[in-house]
Design an enzyme around this catalytic site. Structure first.
Site, PDB file in Angstrom:
ATOM      1  N   TYR A   9      -1.282 -11.509  12.403  1.00  0.00           N
ATOM      2  CA  TYR A   9      -1.093 -11.561  13.851  1.00  0.00           C
ATOM      3  C   TYR A   9      -1.713 -10.355  14.553  1.00  0.00           C
ATOM      4  CZ  TYR A   9       2.140 -15.532  13.699  1.00  0.00           C
ATOM      5  OH  TYR A   9       2.701 -16.781  13.542  1.00  0.00           O
ATOM      6  N   CYS A  54       2.394   7.491  -6.313  1.00  0.00           N
ATOM      7  CA  CYS A  54       2.817   8.874  -6.058  1.00  0.00           C
ATOM      8  C   CYS A  54       1.670   9.824  -6.379  1.00  0.00           C
ATOM      9  CB  CYS A  54       4.039   9.224  -6.905  1.00  0.00           C
ATOM     10  SG  CYS A  54       4.505  10.969  -6.783  1.00  0.00           S
ATOM     11  N   CYS A  81       9.019  10.881  -2.558  1.00  0.00           N
ATOM     12  CA  CYS A  81       9.190  10.188  -3.828  1.00  0.00           C
ATOM     13  C   CYS A  81      10.166  10.987  -4.691  1.00  0.00           C
ATOM     14  CB  CYS A  81       7.835  10.062  -4.512  1.00  0.00           C
ATOM     15  SG  CYS A  81       7.901   9.396  -6.184  1.00  0.00           S
ATOM     16  N   ARG A 105       0.849  -1.192   0.000  1.00  0.00           N
ATOM     17  CA  ARG A 105       0.000   0.000   0.000  1.00  0.00           C
ATOM     18  C   ARG A 105       0.886   1.244   0.000  1.00  0.00           C
ATOM     19  NH1 ARG A 105      -2.241   0.311   6.273  1.00  0.00           N
ATOM     20  NH2 ARG A 105      -0.226   0.007   7.259  1.00  0.00           N
ATOM     21  N   GLU A 132      -7.870   5.413  14.228  1.00  0.00           N
ATOM     22  CA  GLU A 132      -7.362   4.054  14.433  1.00  0.00           C
ATOM     23  C   GLU A 132      -6.782   3.967  15.835  1.00  0.00           C
ATOM     24  OE1 GLU A 132      -4.775   2.087  11.620  1.00  0.00           O
ATOM     25  OE2 GLU A 132      -5.412   3.460  10.025  1.00  0.00           O
ATOM     26  N   CYS A 169       7.700  14.284  -9.322  1.00  0.00           N
ATOM     27  CA  CYS A 169       8.043  14.977  -8.074  1.00  0.00           C
ATOM     28  C   CYS A 169       9.186  15.962  -8.294  1.00  0.00           C
ATOM     29  CB  CYS A 169       8.398  13.964  -6.990  1.00  0.00           C
ATOM     30  SG  CYS A 169       6.957  13.154  -6.260  1.00  0.00           S
ATOM     31  N   ASN A 204      -5.476   6.937   3.531  1.00  0.00           N
ATOM     32  CA  ASN A 204      -5.189   6.283   4.810  1.00  0.00           C
ATOM     33  C   ASN A 204      -3.726   6.517   5.169  1.00  0.00           C
ATOM     34  OD1 ASN A 204      -5.765   4.103   7.001  1.00  0.00           O
ATOM     35  ND2 ASN A 204      -3.907   3.390   5.984  1.00  0.00           N
ATOM     36  N   GLU A 205      -3.491   7.205   6.293  1.00  0.00           N
ATOM     37  CA  GLU A 205      -2.121   7.439   6.768  1.00  0.00           C
ATOM     38  C   GLU A 205      -1.216   7.889   5.619  1.00  0.00           C
ATOM     39  OE1 GLU A 205      -2.083   4.224  10.473  1.00  0.00           O
ATOM     40  OE2 GLU A 205      -0.985   3.773   8.629  1.00  0.00           O
ATOM     41  N   CYS A 237      10.437  10.489  -8.133  1.00  0.00           N
ATOM     42  CA  CYS A 237      10.099  10.276  -9.541  1.00  0.00           C
ATOM     43  C   CYS A 237      10.193  11.595 -10.315  1.00  0.00           C
ATOM     44  CB  CYS A 237       8.699   9.679  -9.663  1.00  0.00           C
ATOM     45  SG  CYS A 237       7.355  10.833  -9.307  1.00  0.00           S
TER      46      CYS A 237
END
Length: 697
Positions: A379, A127, A171, A123, A329, A176, A161-162, A173
């Site tokens: 886990y 970019c 990044c 995940r 979360e 960027c 998400n985060e 690339c």
């Protein structure tokens, strides 16, 4: 209740004060047989949860092939939730693009510092600065907005998400690189201005054109990096993250207005992405909290309880950004991704929930409902175990907290003003991401920890029983009787003037080591060391020292000795300045280490040492309050007493039980006067109880 007409009414519409705080849980229907969805949703409700969080990693299910959207499965889950009376939080699925996208357009994949293009199979590997990726994001977010933006069953939205690359940012690339150069061209009038502000005369680093510049990459440098270039790159990167979230917010707003709230869950301790930059974009600010995921937490039971100052600091930072915050979360039990993954202390999950409540959180959501049977997090405990039905210890604690919150709603007094003695202790900690970046870029001692330095002052304030806001420079300082600016290294004349006016008008200002050493570019002043603050603190700074591990030096204050090693400013006070602490050893033994002076109707205190344990900071903050004639408490570190909505909340994250300061005439609502390890006690005092009226009144 009808939809609010504006953002100003959105908070009351989405988070009615009488609700206090609501509890929710992540659920991944796409990972489980559809036949189990009704059972799972019903059990979520039975456990006391009030909302369910869906879809942030579901892009491959929402758009299985390009342009072919499938919402039927999500429609069914939303309907099942509504049948159970659960609110729904939907997510944009942009942290996990589907394989058809990355296969067709591999240029959307981020490039790490070693030049390696990331691959499908995890995940946050795309970019957000690549135009092609934004075009795909635009389509999926529009599709979701059209489908659910007016759906009354949907309570709110989480974007992405985060938003990070989990330590691999930025990044590198081509998109960027182009974005960074464009940002520099906007900031600087010409290449000469950039060369000046970056100090490029040093080591012949001069640039002739903007297109010669690349994002600073430590893996490409045989010697130290340019700290001014790095600071600008950090500003640029945080700005791109904020822009990406603003881009998604703008799309959703066309469908939702403010009928549904919008947020994104930030990693609170992660410095690369600054949530303050989106404070005006979101209806509520939310964040991620996993207190126990290693063996280096503070205190004997820190590896099971976490560091309470981390939760408190994060909540006190997120809350003032726009007045509404929540934890998106929260750790439900044992996790799987730490270096060591111990079981939390019995009751710790409930402790964290009610600590969040004490910070004023509007909601707490836990990740996740079901423990996965496969994948990278198999886990990771959930609210129920591998069988999908049996509640875990954390699940039972969430259920207990839900019952307790329901009881508190019946007796709380939302909007009640804080008790006067408590309000007089109100403090603010000044926090700047740019200052933190600059400090961390030039630590001068490998053991210097900027975040820990901030936490030392937060702990000190909580020990005296002070309510705390962690604020940015944009806030009004005059709203706070006490203002602490820890290691605020980057300053300008305007900020120093604001500090001076604050103290002259009666404020109690505390500055600490490393403050005022540089201008906003990160350059030293062409003057005496930290010259802009000399008149303010009533002293000059002769020099500083820092010691290699394991060596320790000591300072003396009020008969107490405190160890230090990471930073010590040696001060030369003026005649009207009083010494609070002196160095006890080293070649400068006897020289001042902390000072204070009256200024107008207030005072300025300068604490020049970063102590090893935070004991000096705790002693001198107490001294500041005493000199201001403000009565304080004397709580042990890790034991906090907070106030919200007419309720007192004591939380105990120490290794032993402690007595809560409950008056004899108080009404006990949760817990007992003696608060056990991982315990919580909540009470109400007579003046804040709801008044009962006779019939007809």
């Amino acid at each position: 209740m009808s939809a609010p007409p504006s953002a100003a009414a959105a908070a009351l519409y989405s988070f009615p004060p009488a609700d206090l705080m609501t509890l929710g849980v992540y659920y991944y229907p796409e990972a489980w047989p559809a036949a189990q969805w009704p059972r799972d949703i019903a059990n979520i409700r039975k456990l006391g949860f009030e909302f369910v969080h869906l879809g942030e990693f579901a892009w491959a299910f929402l758009e299985p092939t390009e342009g072919a959207f499938d919402f039927a499965w999500l429609d069914r889950v939303v309907a099942l939730a509504a049948e159970q009376g659960l609110k729904v939080v939907l997510c944009t699925p942009t942290p996990a693009p589907p394989v058809w996208l990355t296969e067709k357009s591999p240029e959307v994949l981020m490039v790490d510092a070693a030049g390696r293009r990331q691959r499908h199979g995890t995940r946050q590997h795309a970019c957000w600065n690549v135009p092609r990726y934004r075009s795909y994001v635009d389509k999926i977010v529009h599709a979701l907005g059209r489908r659910y933006g007016a759906d009354t069953r949907v309570w709110g939205w989480q974007l992405d998400n985060e938003l990070t690359h989990y330590g691999k940012e930025p990044c590198f690339c081509d998109a960027c690189q182009d974005s960074f150069r464009a940002w520099l061209k906007t900031k600087y009038a010409d290449i000469g201005a950039l060369n000046r502000d970056w100090g490029n005369a040093f080591w012949s680093q001069l640039y002739q054109r903007f297109d010669q510049i690349r994002i600073p990459n430590v893996q490409e440098f045989p010697a130290q990096f340019n700290p001014h270039a790095m600071l600008d790159a950090q500003r640029w990167f945080a700005g791109t993250a904020a822009d990406y979230l603003r881009f998604q917010t703008g799309i959703l707003r066309t469908y939702t207005g403010h009928r549904q709230w919008i947020t994104s869950n930030h990693i609170h301790h992660f410095p690369a992405v600054n949530p303050a930059l989106n404070a005006r974009d979101f209806d509520v600010v939310s964040w991620t909290l996993y207190p126990v995921h290693g063996n280096a937490n503070r205190g004997p039971l820190g590896f099971r309880l976490g560091d309470p100052s981390v939760l408190g600091f994060a909540g006190d930072f997120m809350r003032p950004l726009n007045g509404q915050h929540g934890i998106m979360e929260l750790q439900p039990g044992q996790v799987n991704w730490g270096e060591v993954n111990p079981q939390p202390y019995p009751g710790a999950v409930r402790l964290w929930i009610l600590q969040a409540f004490a910070t004023g959180a509007k909601f707490v959501c836990t990740y996740r409902y079901r423990q996965p049977l496969s994948g990278a997090e198999l886990y990771h405990q959930g609210i129920v175990g591998p069988d999908g039905v049996t509640p875990t210890a954390g699940g039972m604690q969430f259920s207990q907290a839900a019952r307790e919150l329901a009881g508190l709603r019946a007796v709380a007094t939302p909007g009640a003003p804080p008790p006067p003695a408590y309000a007089r202790r109100q403090a603010a900690i000044l926090y700047s991401y740019e200052v933190r970046w600059d400090l961390d870029n030039h630590k001068q001692n490998k053991d210097w920890d900027t975040y820990e330095h901030l936490l030392k002052y937060h702990r000190a304030l909580k020990r005296v029983g002070a309510p705390v806001d962690v604020i940015t420079e944009e806030k009004d300082f005059s709203a706070y009787p006490f203002l602490i600016a820890p290691a605020h290294q980057l300053v300008d004349a305007a900020l120093v003037a604001r500090w001076q006016a604050y103290a002259e008008n009666g404020g109690q200002l505390v500055l600490t080591c490393r403050t005022g050493q540089k201008d906003r570019r990160g350059q030293l002043w062409e003057a005496a060391w930290a010259a802009p603050i000399h008149d303010l603190i009533g002293a000059s700074i002769a020099f500083y020292d820092t010691l290699p591990s394991p060596h320790r030096a000591h300072v003396s204050a009020g008969g107490e000795s405190h160890a230090w090693s990471t930073w010590g400013d040696v001060l030369a006070p003026r005649a009207d300045t009083e010494t609070l602490a002196t160095y006890a050893d080293q070649p400068y033994a006897g020289e001042p280490a902390a000072i204070t002076r009256r200024l107008g109707r207030g005072a300025v205190t300068y604490i020049g040492v970063d102590s090893t344990s935070g004991s000096l900071e705790a002693q001198l903050i107490r001294e500041v309050y005493a000199r201001a004639a403000v009565a304080t408490e004397n709580f042990p570190e890790g034991f906090s007493v907070d106030w919200r909505d007419g309720l007192w909340i004591a939380t105990n994250a120490t290794e032993q039980s402690h007595a809560a300061p409950v008056p004899a005439n108080a009404t006990m609502l949760v817990g007992t006067r003696e608060v056990p390890i991982a315990g919580v006690t909540i009470w109400q005092e007579p003046e804040t109880r709801p008044k009962m009226h006779r019939k007809g009144e």
